[in-house]
Design a protein around this motif. Structure first.
Motif, mmCIF file in Angstrom:
data_model
loop_
_atom_site.group_PDB
_atom_site.id
_atom_site.type_symbol
_atom_site.label_atom_id
_atom_site.label_comp_id
_atom_site.label_asym_id
_atom_site.label_seq_id
_atom_site.Cartn_x
_atom_site.Cartn_y
_atom_site.Cartn_z
ATOM 1 N N TRP A 34 10.661 17.614 9.093
ATOM 2 C CA TRP A 34 9.226 16.910 8.369
ATOM 3 C C TRP A 34 8.671 15.488 9.111
ATOM 4 N N ARG A 38 6.003 15.432 12.180
ATOM 5 C CA ARG A 38 4.750 15.082 11.362
ATOM 6 C C ARG A 38 3.904 14.076 11.824
ATOM 7 N N THR A 39 5.192 13.194 11.899
ATOM 8 C CA THR A 39 4.656 11.620 12.458
ATOM 9 C C THR A 39 5.496 11.692 14.336
ATOM 10 N N HIS A 152 5.389 9.966 0.265
ATOM 11 C CA HIS A 152 4.274 10.069 1.076
ATOM 12 C C HIS A 152 3.939 9.017 2.217
ATOM 13 N N LEU A 192 -6.667 2.816 1.546
ATOM 14 C CA LEU A 192 -5.347 2.320 2.394
ATOM 15 C C LEU A 192 -5.411 0.814 1.848
ATOM 16 N N MET A 218 -1.899 5.081 -0.522
ATOM 17 C CA MET A 218 -2.874 5.344 0.836
ATOM 18 C C MET A 218 -2.841 7.024 0.743
ATOM 19 N N PHE A 224 -5.358 9.631 8.646
ATOM 20 C CA PHE A 224 -5.124 9.809 9.968
ATOM 21 C C PHE A 224 -6.482 10.047 10.612
ATOM 22 N N ARG A 260 1.739 11.662 16.252
ATOM 23 C CA ARG A 260 0.517 12.589 16.495
ATOM 24 C C ARG A 260 -1.245 11.958 16.671
ATOM 25 N N ILE A 261 -1.308 11.238 16.231
ATOM 26 C CA ILE A 261 -2.498 9.638 16.134
ATOM 27 C C ILE A 261 -2.728 9.296 17.395
ATOM 28 N N ASN A 285 5.634 2.661 12.092
ATOM 29 C CA ASN A 285 4.635 2.150 11.685
ATOM 30 C C ASN A 285 5.031 0.194 11.350
HETATM 31 O O1 UT7 Z 1 -1.623 1.790 9.829
HETATM 32 C C1 UT7 Z 1 -2.457 3.109 9.384
HETATM 33 C C2 UT7 Z 1 -1.536 2.903 8.064
HETATM 34 N N1 UT7 Z 1 -1.073 4.441 7.784
HETATM 35 C C3 UT7 Z 1 -0.700 5.674 8.689
HETATM 36 O O2 UT7 Z 1 -0.482 5.798 10.111
HETATM 37 C C4 UT7 Z 1 -1.275 7.236 8.469
HETATM 38 C C5 UT7 Z 1 -1.607 8.014 9.323
HETATM 39 N N2 UT7 Z 1 -1.379 9.822 7.984
HETATM 40 C C6 UT7 Z 1 -0.846 10.284 8.480
HETATM 41 O O3 UT7 Z 1 0.390 9.704 9.417
HETATM 42 C C7 UT7 Z 1 -0.394 11.470 8.376
HETATM 43 O O4 UT7 Z 1 -1.488 11.405 6.787
HETATM 44 C C8 UT7 Z 1 1.008 11.806 7.528
HETATM 45 C C9 UT7 Z 1 2.131 11.756 7.940
HETATM 46 C C10 UT7 Z 1 0.876 10.445 5.552
HETATM 47 C C11 UT7 Z 1 0.527 12.701 6.338
HETATM 48 O O5 UT7 Z 1 0.946 14.060 7.465
HETATM 49 P P1 UT7 Z 1 -0.249 14.788 7.314
HETATM 50 O O6 UT7 Z 1 0.507 16.087 7.933
HETATM 51 O O7 UT7 Z 1 -1.297 14.449 6.894
HETATM 52 O O8 UT7 Z 1 0.276 15.544 5.611
HETATM 53 P P2 UT7 Z 1 -0.599 16.043 4.179
HETATM 54 O O9 UT7 Z 1 -0.151 14.599 3.379
HETATM 55 O O10 UT7 Z 1 -1.201 16.665 4.279
HETATM 56 O O11 UT7 Z 1 0.837 16.576 3.571
HETATM 57 C C12 UT7 Z 1 1.395 18.256 4.104
HETATM 58 C C13 UT7 Z 1 1.869 18.674 3.087
HETATM 59 C C14 UT7 Z 1 2.104 18.488 1.639
HETATM 60 O O12 UT7 Z 1 2.366 19.004 0.399
HETATM 61 P P3 UT7 Z 1 1.622 20.416 0.126
HETATM 62 O O13 UT7 Z 1 0.455 19.759 -1.256
HETATM 63 O O14 UT7 Z 1 1.645 21.217 1.301
HETATM 64 O O15 UT7 Z 1 2.496 21.280 -1.377
HETATM 65 C C15 UT7 Z 1 2.744 16.734 1.170
HETATM 66 O O16 UT7 Z 1 3.023 16.946 0.117
HETATM 67 O O17 UT7 Z 1 3.044 17.340 3.141
HETATM 68 C C16 UT7 Z 1 4.279 17.189 2.097
HETATM 69 N N3 UT7 Z 1 4.933 15.854 1.856
HETATM 70 C C17 UT7 Z 1 5.591 15.983 2.927
HETATM 71 N N4 UT7 Z 1 6.745 16.447 3.199
HETATM 72 C C18 UT7 Z 1 7.979 15.997 3.447
HETATM 73 C C19 UT7 Z 1 4.084 14.438 2.269
HETATM 74 N N5 UT7 Z 1 5.210 13.516 2.829
HETATM 75 C C20 UT7 Z 1 5.952 14.576 3.557
HETATM 76 C C21 UT7 Z 1 7.304 13.884 3.247
HETATM 77 N N6 UT7 Z 1 8.581 15.059 3.614
HETATM 78 N N7 UT7 Z 1 7.556 12.877 3.457
#
Ligand code: UT7
Length: 342
Positions: A34, A38-39, A152, A192, A218, A224, A260-261, A285
């Motif tokens: 995962w 995703r990252t 998260h 954030l 966040m 994102f 991905r960003i 990060n």
């Molecule tokens: O410098 C700026 C600081 N911040 C960032 O750069 C963060 C920017 N955002 C991101 O990088 C992404 O939004 C994340 C990597 C944080 C999350 O990825 P996403 O593709 O946006 O996933 P999401 O938050 O839409 O979550 C999808 C699913 C959710 O489950 P359900 O509701 O679909 O059942 C989350 O609960 O993935 C779940 N999820 C995880 N599963 C496994 C969220 N975090 C995790 C995890 N492991 N660590």
């Protein structure tokens, strides 16, 4: 030609302790698959218990000074950019100034989220062009400010410090600072935050008991979306202002938040992915350190060649975003300290 602010040297430090996705998945409901999908992150570094924002900053600062062969007594300013400071007051920069014995320097912190290093560089530029020697340090110990039980955020961040030693081109050549821009939109501040401990949200006994008083909050998907939009927009705007196109660039160095960003910004700007630097897989990060650490790693790996043009671009809490052109008039010497190998 008038004197320009120049990066005389670069130093950085990453702590020894590697934390892999597999290690995190032992106590969090997550998986290596995962996190990688995703990252793009495979591992991150966490500071040791006896390491602090000041110690990491000092290592990176010493590395930059050593690489340049410049004594700390020659410094006029020590600027530390961090969202994870040594303490509320005095500034982390004062501890660094003392550790370096930078006896003539004035020391101050700046806080700008993940765009903070580039914002600080913009402030330091005028000082350096006017002849001051300025150490700009970006440091983050985000491992101390995420809730280890929050999947998260806990998987996203790592600890590091990186420093640019700036001075005038009249004294020495290096990476010359070209055009830059930076901007903020405080209406998005709540997306954030690390909200507790200031005067708006005091740490009451209830807040402390809940254990959320010093952790990051966040909305990942919103961050994102804004990150892709703002970094692409900033890159395009700076290229247009500079009379350049992406074809004139040798390297793009984006804030290392998420592969991905980075990929989405690459696509949006129509860039060749081989010219977009990423090491987010190894360091995750690192906030205020991120862009400077990336430049340090590129110099260390000898990826940057003389006369090459680089576009640095970052986005973070605030929201704030910034972009900066750098030209390698000469290669800045670098010392990339890896706690794993020193
Ligand atoms: O410098 C700026 C600081 N911040 C960032 O750069 C963060 C920017 N955002 C991101 O990088 C992404 O939004 C994340 C990597 C944080 C999350 O990825 P996403 O593709 O946006 O996933 P999401 O938050 O839409 O979550 C999808 C699913 C959710 O489950 P359900 O509701 O679909 O059942 C989350 O609960 O993935 C779940 N999820 C995880 N599963 C496994 C969220 N975090 C995790 C995890 N492991 N660590």
């Amino acid at each position: 030609m008038s004197n320009r602010a120049t990066v005389w040297s670069v130093g950085s430090y990453v702590p020894r302790r590697k934390v892999t996705n597999k290690m995190l998945s032992q106590h969090l409901e997550t998986s290596d698959e995962w996190i990688r999908a995703r990252t793009g992150i495979r591992e991150r570094r966490y500071a040791a218990a006896d390491e602090t924002a000041a110690t990491l900053s000092t290592y990176a600062a010493r590395a930059a000074l050593h690489a340049a062969g410049v004594g700390a007594e020659k410094l006029d300013w020590v600027l530390v950019c961090t969202d994870t400071p040594e303490m509320w007051s005095p500034p982390t920069a004062c501890f660094v100034q003392d550790a370096l014995s930078a006896s003539h320097a004035s020391a101050i912190d700046l806080t700008g989220g993940c765009a903070g290093f580039l914002q600080t560089l913009q402030l330091a530029e005028g000082m350096a062009a006017a002849g001051a020697r300025v150490l700009v340090v970006g440091t983050e110990l985000l491992s101390r400010f995420v809730d280890p039980a929050d999947r998260h955020t806990a998987v996203l961040f790592g600890d590091a410090s990186a420093a640019f030693l700036l001075g005038s081109s009249a004294e020495r050549q290096g990476l010359s600072l070209g055009r830059s821009l930076s901007q903020s939109d405080g209406s998005q501040a709540d997306i954030l935050t690390n909200p507790y401990g200031g005067v708006r949200h005091e740490i009451t006994a209830e807040v402390a008991a809940a254990g959320a008083h010093h952790t990051l909050h966040m909305d990942g998907p919103k961050v994102f979306k804004h990150a892709v939009h703002r970094m692409s927009q900033a890159g395009e705007a700076l290229l247009a202002e500079s009379g350049l196109t992406s074809a004139d660039l040798d390297w793009i160095v984006p804030h290392q938040a998420n592969q991905r960003i980075i990929d989405a910004v690459t696509h949006q700007l129509g860039l060749d992915p081989s010219r977009v630097f990423s090491h987010v897989d190894r360091f995750a990060n690192t906030g205020s350190a991120s862009v400077a650490l990336a430049v340090a790693d590129m110099l260390h790996q000898q990826l940057i060649r003389p006369r090459q043009a680089l576009l640095l671009v970052a986005f973070g809490a605030g929201f704030s975003w910034a972009a900066r052109m750098l030209t390698a008039d000469a290669l800045a010497p670098v010392l990339f300290l890896d706690g794993d190998t020193v």
